[in-house]
Design an enzyme around this catalytic site. Structure first.
Site, PDB file in Angstrom:
ATOM      1  N   CYS A  12    -101.458  57.399  36.947  1.00 30.45           N
ATOM      2  CA  CYS A  12    -102.467  57.099  35.924  1.00 30.45           C
ATOM      3  C   CYS A  12    -102.571  58.337  35.038  1.00 30.45           C
ATOM      4  CB  CYS A  12    -103.803  56.760  36.569  1.00 30.45           C
ATOM      5  SG  CYS A  12    -104.511  58.159  37.435  1.00 30.45           S
ATOM      6  N   CYS A  95    -109.655  65.113  35.349  1.00 32.15           N
ATOM      7  CA  CYS A  95    -109.339  63.988  34.472  1.00 32.15           C
ATOM      8  C   CYS A  95    -110.423  63.854  33.389  1.00 32.15           C
ATOM      9  CB  CYS A  95    -109.268  62.710  35.303  1.00 32.15           C
ATOM     10  SG  CYS A  95    -109.120  61.244  34.281  1.00 32.15           S
ATOM     11  N   GLU A 125    -114.443  63.411  44.284  1.00 29.42           N
ATOM     12  CA  GLU A 125    -114.981  63.235  42.925  1.00 29.42           C
ATOM     13  C   GLU A 125    -116.511  63.209  42.959  1.00 29.42           C
ATOM     14  OE1 GLU A 125    -113.521  59.820  40.609  1.00 29.42           O
ATOM     15  OE2 GLU A 125    -115.493  59.751  39.664  1.00 29.42           O
ATOM     16  N   THR A 161    -115.392  56.901  39.505  1.00 25.81           N
ATOM     17  CA  THR A 161    -114.449  56.216  38.602  1.00 25.81           C
ATOM     18  C   THR A 161    -113.576  55.169  39.317  1.00 25.81           C
ATOM     19  OG1 THR A 161    -112.896  58.037  38.881  1.00 25.81           O
ATOM     20  CG2 THR A 161    -114.251  58.069  36.895  1.00 25.81           C
ATOM     21  N   SER A 261    -100.527  57.572  42.309  1.00 23.09           N
ATOM     22  CA  SER A 261    -100.043  58.933  42.571  1.00 23.09           C
ATOM     23  C   SER A 261     -98.530  58.959  42.807  1.00 23.09           C
ATOM     24  CB  SER A 261    -100.783  59.506  43.780  1.00 23.09           C
ATOM     25  OG  SER A 261    -100.754  58.585  44.839  1.00 23.09           O
TER      26      SER A 261
END
Ligand code: SF4
Length: 576
Positions: A12, A95, A125, A161, A261
């Site tokens: 991504c 990100c 995160e 996210t 990934s």
């Protein structure tokens, strides 16, 4: 056999960016480099980063030195401050979509609002997001935990996210009923959702699905489940060694998808392996054709034939009829240089084209003999044309050989560019110059001793086409080139900008022969050469849409463009 690749397969945006930052840093920086926590959930990428000298730290030490890369998930701001205070240079690879959530949280917590994060308590995160949330911060992973919260006068709800969209929608419903004054931000990244939806559609249209990615990667495992739910055999593999070749050679269509990934080079290796699969229902002659194509490409004979064809067209357009020796010189020069480069670039080929890397390792002596013999034969042929042609070709061969050599000694530490290869875009530019001279300038200088009115037009067009070919292959090899620190044009400009540049250039090149014809610089019939840029344009679009992945079919098609130039020139001069 039909092979379909999911458009969403692979890195991504956030993971790609973090890996690129880490690879660029490891190529650029001589001091120790660390990532704060594992950069990504993929065994091949982690072992590669380890090989490149990137170590992992999980805690902020009191003192340290070197560079620390913050991974895509982000970290609490006090960790970044702590690392800087300890003496590290910090590169933030968080990100941008995660940074957006951090910014929302920071803004609203500074206005005294409570922060509710819908996510997993121990996800890195979420740990990072909490660091931006001040005192009143809460993580919820169920509706019960929402019920257990007090009702705040002012609060916002955001999501991790990668949160499940269905659960987040239920939290929204809860809030609309119980606390309609809360502000809700849907901060879920649509990357995962789109990937799963496409995997499901893909599974419906093929006989078997290959899901590529780490066995410990949650999003890859979920993709394998999605493919199975569609009722098709699905194979979760980490790399090409896990493929069930016997089963796959029986099916007519295969779909490939990959987790967020999974690097491109692993997906491409899978594709290359399946592409050469001896599909059992294929006719014998078709097998033979595929094998010949593969050998012609591996040995660079096909690319050299392309150079010969371009020389034929260039010399005819410049009014040189007796051109066989120039065709031979271009053929031998390109064969020698490309083979020589393949011999010394097996490290990058391990990622870009492992099949070729294996071929060159296995046949090193034979291919070295081919490179030397072709180079020597080219120089000898040039010598028969005179001393000047010989010296030009010799200079070009030496330039090609010096590309990888360290020309500036280590002690001149202020100079970043020690080899020609270190200069951004040098590989692309050098190949274009070498082909331009060999195919378009060399014949006219040798035959006529001077340039003529057509030379400029022919040279511009030929170099333009070679530029597109080289830069396009550089785009396909970006990840491998980045790993070995090669500064190609797409690495310097970025993939999107390079693709846009190539497409604009191809449009220009398709009308250029017509314009030259109108100005009397080339025969009007040369306008038919527009077919080649159009073909290359279509190949680039097909590759963008993942209809053609890097493999020998794609390379063969691109090189065929050069053979086509020779055929079109033959038609122009035979029938006009
Ligand atoms: S899944 Fe989305 S938010 Fe997470 S790293 Fe990738 S692009 Fe960024």
């Amino acid at each position: 056999m039909k092979i379909m690749i999911a458009k969403t397969a692979g890195f991504c945006m956030g993971v790609r960016r973090a890996v690129d930052i880490a690879l660029d840093a490891s190529n650029r920086i001589d001091e120790p480099i660390y990532s704060f926590g594992p950069l990504i959930h993929n065994p091949q990428v982690l072992s590669l980063l380890k090989e490149k000298g990137l170590a992992v730290i999980d805690q902020v030490p009191d003192k340290g030195s070197g560079t620390v890369i913050i991974r895509a998930h982000g970290v609490p701001p006090d960790k970044i401050k702590g690392l800087e205070k300890a003496g590290y240079n910090v590169i933030d690879a968080t990100c941008p979509r995660v940074i957006k959530v951090q910014t929302i949280i920071k803004k609203h917590s500074s206005q005294g609002e409570a922060i509710i994060i819908v996510g997993d308590h121990d996800h890195p995160e979420v740990t990072g997001l909490l660091g931006y949330a001040g005192e009143r911060k809460y993580v919820v992973d169920s509706l019960e935990s929402m019920d257990n919260l007090p009702v705040f006068d002012k609060a916002i709800i955001v999501a991790q996210t990668t949160q499940n969209i269905h659960f987040f929608n239920r939290v929204k419903e809860w809030s609309n009923k119980r606390a309609p004054h809360y502000t809700i931000f849907n901060t879920i990244c649509d990357s995962t959702e789109k990937r799963q939806a496409e995997a499901s559609r893909l599974a419906e249209s093929v006989d078997a699905v290959i899901v590529v990615g780490g066995f410990n990667s949650g999003n890859t495992r979920r993709l394998a489940e999605v493919a199975k739910e569609a009722g098709k055999p699905s194979f979760h593999v980490e790399d090409e060694t896990g493929l069930d070749m016997s089963y796959l050679s029986e099916v007519e269509s295969i779909g490939i998808t990959a987790g967020a990934s999974t690097p491109n080079w692993v997906i491409n290796n899978i594709y290359r392996k399946i592409e050469t699969l001896p599909y059992k229902k294929l006719k014998r002659w078709h097998h033979a054709v595929l094998s010949i194509q593969r050998i012609l490409l591996m040995t660079n004979i096909y690319v050299a034939i392309g150079a010969g064809c371009l020389t034929y067209a260039s010399s005819k357009l410049q009014g040189i009829d007796n051109n066989l020796s120039y065709i031979m010189i271009a053929f031998l020069y390109v064969l020698s240089m490309h083979t020589f480069n393949n011999l010394i670039e097996t490290k990058a080929d391990r990622y870009n084209n492992p099949d070729r890397a294996f071929f060159y390792q296995k046949n090193f002596f034979l291919m070295a003999c081919l490179a030397v013999t072709a180079g020597g034969a080219g120089l000898l042929t040039a010598y028969t044309k005179g001393l000047i042609p010989f010296l030009i070709l010799l200079a070009m061969s030496i330039m090609g050989g010096m590309y990888n050599l360290k020309l500036v000694p280590e002690r001149f530490s202020l100079v970043n560019y020690r080899r020609i290869k270190d200069i951004p875009g040098s590989k692309t530019i050098l190949i274009v110059l070498a082909w331009g001279v060999a195919t378009s300038l060399f014949p006219v200088i040798s035959a006529k001793g001077a340039l003529n009115t057509s030379t400029f037009s022919v040279l511009i067009w030929a170099m333009g086409i070679v530029f597109v070919r080289t830069a396009f292959f550089d785009i396909l090899d970006m990840q491998g080139d980045r790993i070995v620190g090669r500064e190609t044009l797409p690495i310097f400009l970025g993939e999107q900008k390079t693709r846009a540049l190539l497409k604009k250039l191809l449009v220009f090149l398709s009308v250029l022969p017509l314009l030259f014809g109108l100005f009397g610089l080339l025969p009007f019939s040369a306008a038919i050469l527009f077919i080649v840029p159009v073909l290359l344009f279509l190949i680039i679009i097909a590759n963008e849409n993942r209809k053609l992945l890097p493999g020998f079919r794609l390379v063969f098609l691109v090189e065929t463009g050069f053979v086509l130039i020779g055929m079109l020139a033959f038609l122009i001069f035979t029938f006009s």
